[in-house]
Design an enzyme around this catalytic site. Structure first.
Site, PDB file in Angstrom:
ATOM      1  CG  HIS A 207      52.510  14.805  -1.149  1.00 11.27           C
ATOM      2  ND1 HIS A 207      51.503  13.869  -1.181  1.00 11.27           N
ATOM      3  CD2 HIS A 207      53.476  14.372  -2.008  1.00 11.27           C
ATOM      4  CE1 HIS A 207      51.840  12.900  -2.022  1.00 11.27           C
ATOM      5  NE2 HIS A 207      53.027  13.176  -2.537  1.00 11.27           N
ATOM      6  CB  CYS A 223      57.434  12.914  -4.079  1.00  9.76           C
ATOM      7  SG  CYS A 223      57.767  13.687  -5.680  1.00  9.76           S
TER       8      CYS A 223
END
Length: 258
Positions: A207, A223
């Site tokens: 992301h 993440c």
């Protein structure tokens, strides 16, 4: 030079006055002192000129050696009404900026290779090349290893903090327990890629981020995060269903000589 000549003249008259008289001794003393003045003062004047040179050079060297192409690449973006601010690339380590590199791998073209330990993400290209992106890596980004598929792609995704995040920092995250709408302040940034394996959500995400300073570093949550500019670029390049391989520590750094 004129002030120097004027000073020499004053000095000479002063010495002449103090050594006035027809004696050779007086005239010799005046001549000797004048020679000392002529020899010693010019180097001081030259030294002043020399200091100007290095100072000017230092200003030139202080200008960040970042290509203007990067400044253009990371300029402000109006993404369907949401403005993503420009990134000051002079404050970024060049290794963390998007670039094509030599990359040796057996993975087919179009595969995303995530090397969380080196803090890079590679999109495999033809001819032994790859598009390399700098990434920030959270603990969750190190917990998954192996392969997966991109099952979902989202633009300006919603974000909900995990229960563990809320427990760890309730003052910061409790208010978003019901979720935060997508936007420039959203921690998932401008785009997100959701990884699934055998039809199951791995909870692993690639992301964007609204914290450019975090790229290339270990981060507290999320993440694998990329600059918003870079996740938009990657999101555009990879279709749904693309394969992703996440390397473990033993595999890290073997595809590229850095």
């Amino acid at each position: 030079m004129r002030p120097f000549l004027a000073a020499s003249a004053i000095f000479t008259r002063t010495i002449a006055a103090k050594t006035a008289g027809p004696s050779r001794k007086g005239r010799g003393l005046a001549a000797t002192l004048l020679r000392v003045l002529l020899v010693s003062v010019p180097p001081l004047a030259m030294a002043a000129c020399t200091t100007v040179g290095p100072a000017t050079q230092a200003k030139v060297e202080a200008v960040p050696a970042v290509s203007s192409d990067y400044a253009s690449m990371y300029s402000a973006i109006d993404d369907r009404g949401t403005v993503i601010p420009a990134i000051d690339v002079s404050k970024m380590n060049k290794r963390n900026l998007r670039q094509v590199v030599d990359y040796k791998t057996d993975q087919p073209v179009g595969t995303i290779v995530v090397d969380p330990h080196a803090r890079f993400l590679y999109l495999v290209m033809e001819g032994g090349k790859a598009m390399r992106y700098g990434v920030g890596v959270a603990k969750a980004g190190l917990e998954y290893q192996g392969d997966a598929d991109i099952a979902r792609k989202a633009s300006w995704p919603n974000w909900t903090p995990t229960p563990s995040m809320i427990k760890r920092d309730p003052e910061r995250y409790q208010k978003w327990a019901g979720g935060m709408e997508g936007g420039i302040r959203n921690p998932l940034g401008a785009r997100a890629l959701y990884l699934y394996k055998n039809g199951q959500d791995t909870l692993y995400r690639i992301h964007g981020t609204n914290e450019p300073w975090s790229i290339g570093k270990s981060v507290s949550s999320g993440c694998i995060r990329l600059l918003n500019h870079d996740i938009i670029d990657l999101h555009r390049r990879v279709p749904k269903g693309s394969r992703v391989v996440v390397l473990d520590a033993a595999q890290s750094g073997k595809g590229e000589k850095i």
